[in-house]
Design an enzyme around this catalytic site. Sequence first.
Site, PDB file in Angstrom:
ATOM      1  N   CYS A 179      28.665 133.624  64.670  1.00 46.77           N
ATOM      2  CA  CYS A 179      28.961 132.324  65.282  1.00 46.77           C
ATOM      3  C   CYS A 179      30.399 132.276  65.822  1.00 46.77           C
ATOM      4  O   CYS A 179      31.340 132.642  65.112  1.00 46.77           O
ATOM      5  CB  CYS A 179      28.774 131.227  64.247  1.00 46.77           C
ATOM      6  N   GLY A 197       0.175 120.910  74.322  1.00 51.26           N
ATOM      7  CA  GLY A 197       0.121 119.888  73.274  1.00 51.26           C
ATOM      8  C   GLY A 197       0.919 118.640  73.646  1.00 51.26           C
ATOM      9  O   GLY A 197       1.599 118.608  74.667  1.00 51.26           O
ATOM     10  N   TRP A 231      14.669 127.291  84.679  1.00 49.72           N
ATOM     11  CA  TRP A 231      15.178 125.957  85.001  1.00 49.72           C
ATOM     12  C   TRP A 231      16.709 125.892  84.915  1.00 49.72           C
ATOM     13  O   TRP A 231      17.301 124.861  85.159  1.00 49.72           O
ATOM     14  CB  TRP A 231      14.585 124.917  84.055  1.00 49.72           C
ATOM     15  N   CYS A 272      23.010 128.772  64.723  1.00 52.56           N
ATOM     16  CA  CYS A 272      23.148 127.762  63.672  1.00 52.56           C
ATOM     17  C   CYS A 272      21.769 127.174  63.377  1.00 52.56           C
ATOM     18  O   CYS A 272      21.526 125.984  63.506  1.00 52.56           O
ATOM     19  CB  CYS A 272      24.130 126.671  64.094  1.00 52.56           C
ATOM     20  N   GLU A 289      12.929 119.689  80.311  1.00 50.68           N
ATOM     21  CA  GLU A 289      13.272 118.918  79.114  1.00 50.68           C
ATOM     22  C   GLU A 289      12.033 118.333  78.465  1.00 50.68           C
ATOM     23  O   GLU A 289      11.905 118.338  77.239  1.00 50.68           O
ATOM     24  CB  GLU A 289      14.275 117.807  79.453  1.00 50.68           C
ATOM     25  N   ASP A 313      19.959 116.421  69.997  1.00 50.61           N
ATOM     26  CA  ASP A 313      18.622 116.642  69.448  1.00 50.61           C
ATOM     27  C   ASP A 313      18.796 117.197  68.028  1.00 50.61           C
ATOM     28  O   ASP A 313      19.919 117.253  67.510  1.00 50.61           O
ATOM     29  CB  ASP A 313      17.821 117.607  70.339  1.00 50.61           C
ATOM     30  N   GLN A 362       9.285 119.665  71.405  1.00 49.88           N
ATOM     31  CA  GLN A 362       8.245 120.145  70.479  1.00 49.88           C
ATOM     32  C   GLN A 362       7.680 121.519  70.841  1.00 49.88           C
ATOM     33  O   GLN A 362       6.730 121.961  70.200  1.00 49.88           O
ATOM     34  CB  GLN A 362       7.044 119.179  70.410  1.00 49.88           C
ATOM     35  N   TYR A 378      17.779 110.923  73.950  1.00 53.24           N
ATOM     36  CA  TYR A 378      18.161 112.327  74.020  1.00 53.24           C
ATOM     37  C   TYR A 378      17.859 112.912  75.402  1.00 53.24           C
ATOM     38  O   TYR A 378      18.722 113.520  76.046  1.00 53.24           O
ATOM     39  CB  TYR A 378      17.459 113.161  72.926  1.00 53.24           C
TER      40      TYR A 378
END
Length: 364
Positions: free
Chosen positions: A205, A90, A27, A196, A46, A144, A51, A126
């Site tokens: 990082c 789900g 995507w 992170c 998205e 998020d 989840q 979001y």
Amino acid sequence: MMPWPSSPELLAPLSPWFERVRRDLPWRAVDLDAPHPDPYAVLVSELMLQQTQVATVIPYFTRWLDEFPDPQALAEADEDRVHKAWAGLGYYRRARFLKAAAGCVAAEGWPGDLEGLADLPGLGPYTAAALGAIAFQWPTPALDGNAFRVLARLLLVEGDPKARAADLRTWLAPALAAHGSSRMTQALMELGATVCTPTPACNACPLSDRCAAHLAGQTGVIPPVAKRAKPKDSHLWLVALEAEGHFLLHAPAAKGLLAGLWRWPTFEVARHPPQPMPQSPQSMTAWHGWTQVYTHRREAVSPLHILLEARFCPAGGLRWVPRGELAGLPLGKRDQRLCNLLETPEQIPLEGPDPKMLLTALSK
Ligand code: SF4
């Protein structure tokens, strides 16, 4: 607001870092400076990614775009087909929201601003902001859980960073405008997902020389970890009852978490001790069980297949489904797993429990 350093400067190293590490995702646009060629693909990704892990989403996303290539196709699709394509991901409300949002876009086109996106079914602040930034290059900061964690650490935000959401969005917007909304949004997500993380890899990082929590040795306490309620445990029989080439299943509910999904009957092991059956089974097979983990509960599942000679008049909400139609039904992950067991001859069945058990509850 705290005197936070300017976001375009603080976040400047993210852009070249992201160019180095970015994954090819189906995507993800190649050109992150232009509006996305297919906003619908961004919307699908998205909603699927809420989840659900990236690796799980990829094959679902590819199949989904093959089956419903644009908003029109999804809006016109039969609900059972949509649920079947989502089965296993789900949180099935997302599939219904996606179909409803596709209906709005097919009828009226894409909204022209953030408020319009947020009005689409199933898009919270979001998702609307992420879609605005990634699909349309709007400077709409999408925060998020991952982004909140990164920003809380970078800026040493104490307490729950969500309480500072409005300040953080205001702070972040100029960085999107300066470095590209799509690129910055995805770079921040990627950093939160891969570096992170709750236990951060600060030595890998690109922002470690300017991250306030890292410099202060506070990454272990920022942001504070929310206490989760202990999940509730249960132990269920999951029963495939077969007779005359048909299986007995609960028909889908119209509303609620499991709306649109067919389900096998279940019995709590503790509350349903063996009871005489309305007729003697011809055979009974029990397989090794598994633990199904949901957000707030854990189910120990014991799958059973019981073969009866004749169908009976089922209790309300239950239907006899011809064996040949089973593969086309939308089922949740747990229930699909029992279907797979039924279709996998090499599975070695365990010795079943006493065949004189349960099931009077299934008949009228
Ligand atoms: S330095 Fe560590 S805590 Fe700070 S943003 Fe990077 S990974 Fe996160």
